[in-house]
Design a protein around this motif. Structure first.
Motif, short mmCIF file in Angstrom:
data_model
loop_
_atom_site.label_atom_id
_atom_site.label_comp_id
_atom_site.label_asym_id
_atom_site.label_seq_id
_atom_site.Cartn_x
_atom_site.Cartn_y
_atom_site.Cartn_z
N UNK A 107 0.85 -1.18 0.00
CA UNK A 107 0.00 0.00 0.00
C UNK A 107 0.89 1.23 0.00
N UNK A 108 0.83 2.01 -1.06
CA UNK A 108 1.69 3.19 -1.19
C UNK A 108 1.22 4.31 -0.28
N UNK A 109 2.18 5.10 0.21
CA UNK A 109 1.82 6.34 0.87
C UNK A 109 1.27 7.33 -0.15
N UNK A 110 0.66 8.39 0.32
CA UNK A 110 0.07 9.38 -0.59
C UNK A 110 1.16 10.15 -1.32
N UNK A 111 1.02 10.28 -2.64
CA UNK A 111 1.99 11.06 -3.40
C UNK A 111 1.35 11.86 -4.52
N UNK A 112 0.03 11.83 -4.63
CA UNK A 112 -0.64 12.73 -5.56
C UNK A 112 -1.93 13.21 -4.91
N UNK A 113 -2.48 14.26 -5.46
CA UNK A 113 -3.62 14.91 -4.83
C UNK A 113 -3.13 16.06 -3.96
N UNK A 114 -4.06 16.75 -3.34
CA UNK A 114 -3.70 17.91 -2.53
C UNK A 114 -3.05 17.48 -1.23
N UNK A 115 -2.26 18.36 -0.65
CA UNK A 115 -1.66 18.11 0.64
C UNK A 115 -0.34 17.38 0.62
N UNK A 116 0.22 17.09 -0.56
CA UNK A 116 1.49 16.39 -0.65
C UNK A 116 2.60 17.40 -0.96
N UNK A 117 3.50 17.59 -0.01
CA UNK A 117 4.62 18.47 -0.31
C UNK A 117 5.65 17.70 -1.13
N UNK A 118 6.52 18.39 -1.86
CA UNK A 118 7.45 17.72 -2.79
C UNK A 118 8.31 16.65 -2.14
N UNK A 119 8.82 16.90 -0.94
CA UNK A 119 9.69 15.91 -0.29
C UNK A 119 8.91 14.66 0.11
N UNK A 120 7.71 14.85 0.65
CA UNK A 120 6.87 13.71 1.00
C UNK A 120 6.51 12.90 -0.23
N UNK A 121 6.20 13.59 -1.30
CA UNK A 121 5.83 12.94 -2.55
C UNK A 121 6.97 12.07 -3.08
N UNK A 122 8.17 12.65 -3.12
CA UNK A 122 9.33 11.91 -3.63
C UNK A 122 9.64 10.71 -2.75
N UNK A 123 9.57 10.90 -1.43
CA UNK A 123 9.88 9.82 -0.50
C UNK A 123 8.87 8.68 -0.63
N UNK A 124 7.60 9.00 -0.77
CA UNK A 124 6.58 7.96 -0.87
C UNK A 124 6.66 7.18 -2.18
N UNK A 125 6.99 7.85 -3.27
CA UNK A 125 7.17 7.14 -4.54
C UNK A 125 8.36 6.20 -4.44
N UNK A 126 9.48 6.71 -3.90
CA UNK A 126 10.67 5.88 -3.73
C UNK A 126 10.37 4.68 -2.84
N UNK A 127 9.57 4.90 -1.79
CA UNK A 127 9.27 3.84 -0.84
C UNK A 127 8.43 2.73 -1.46
N UNK A 128 7.37 3.07 -2.19
CA UNK A 128 6.54 1.99 -2.73
C UNK A 128 7.28 1.20 -3.79
N UNK A 129 8.21 1.83 -4.50
CA UNK A 129 8.99 1.09 -5.49
C UNK A 129 9.93 0.11 -4.79
N UNK A 130 10.61 0.55 -3.73
CA UNK A 130 11.50 -0.34 -2.99
C UNK A 130 10.73 -1.47 -2.33
N UNK A 131 9.56 -1.16 -1.75
CA UNK A 131 8.79 -2.18 -1.05
C UNK A 131 8.21 -3.22 -2.00
N UNK A 132 8.03 -2.88 -3.27
CA UNK A 132 7.45 -3.83 -4.23
C UNK A 132 8.47 -4.39 -5.21
#
Length: 322
Positions: free
Chosen positions: A61-86
């Protein structure tokens, strides 16, 4: 050296925490409390293992990385995380989307995945996973709803190779989803799971970290398969940042979510559409909805097109009842 993998790896994406949680729980037959303490304030990627329709699965389950409320650092970290986890790569991506929401955010998400992972990730491996099917009328199918009322959602489905599903169709819904995923896997030549340069980089990082961790624990002793499995999850979490440059993939002039005022208006108007007694009145209101959220001449044209389809569907239904 190899690691055992579940039969199927699935990545659940979505802007809404509750929607992602519901999808994971439905697939694995879990209660919300069994999935962990994921809250709107803590939206990191998480991995869950279990059985779905007789198959062993891993669901990331990916963290939030699109839609409102996602700052750039959170977005980048969550994308990187779901790729590593999968890693080394999922068998399918499941993009959760409610039938009563606008789709601009999900359209942006598909564009970003296309740029990061390649067009085949969208074209051959992504499913739109619809929720809130209570929007459907009693005698209305999901297919009819998309064609008549939500051409924007239909466009997303078309980008994903016509693959979509809902887990709100009864007891066989999960089994049907697993069957659809396996059909995708069997139709792909070469590797059964999805792979690309970014996933290969992630897997290399995870394997190196995995080896380092096992050696730290075992010294110079032989590294066994069991040892590797015991630290795999920890290695995925600590493999390091993929150093993704994603800011330019999210156009600043396009807001993935509508302003809060329009969002509230959208929900109210959708509610009115559901109980209006005549197709003609529903058609007029739907055209207004489309023009409101699309805007300009394009919105007017799309609204008119959707409205005419609604009229035709209503006419055919009337004929059938005579």
């Amino acid at each position: 050296m190899s690691t055992a993998a579940a039969e199927l790896r699935l990545v659940v994406l979505g802007r809404d925490v509750a929607g992602r949680r519901s999808a994971v729980c439905s697939i694995l037959g879990l209660q919300d409390s069994e999935q962990g303490a994921e809250t709107p304030a803590i939206q990191e990627s998480s991995k869950h293992r279990g059985e779905a329709a007789g198959r062993q699965v891993e669901v990331v389950s990916s963290g939030s990385w699109f839609g409102s409320g996602c700052d750039p650092e959170e977005r980048r970290r969550n994308i990187s995380s779901f790729i590593s986890r999968s890693s080394p790569g999922p068998h399918a991506f499941l993009l959760c989307l409610s039938l009563n929401q606008p789709s601009e955010g999900e359209a942006v998400a598909l564009q970003v995945l296309d740029q990061l992972l390649g067009s085949s990730a969208i074209r051959t491996r992504t499913f739109i996973l619809f929720s809130h099917t209570e929007e459907l009328q009693e005698d209305e199918t999901l297919e009819e709803y998309l064609l008549t009322w939500r051409k924007d959602l239909l466009q997303l489905v078309e980008k994903c190779g016509e693959r979509y599903h809902t887990l709100e169709r009864g007891e066989r819904a999960v089994e049907e989803l697993m069957e659809k995923v396996e059909q995708v896997v069997s139709s792909e030549s070469g590797e059964k799971h999805f792979s690309c340069d970014l996933y290969r980089e992630a897997e290399e990082r995870v394997r190196r970290r995995q080896e380092e961790m096992v050696k730290q624990r075992k010294g110079d002793e032989e590294i066994t398969e069991e040892d590797m499995l015991s630290v795999r999850d920890e290695a995925e979490r600590s493999a390091g940042d993929l150093e993704l440059d994603v800011d330019h993939l999210f156009p600043s002039e396009v807001s993935p979510d509508p302003p809060s005022f329009l969002w509230g208006l959208w929900e109210k108007l959708i509610g009115w559409v559901r109980w209006l007694p005549t197709v003609v009145r529903r058609e007029a209101l739907l055209g207004a909805l489309v023009r409101l959220f699309v805007g300009g001449p394009v919105g007017g044209m799309v609204g008119a097109t959707v409205g005419s389809v609604a009229t035709e569907v209503g006419r055919r239904r009337t004929q059938k009842t005579k």
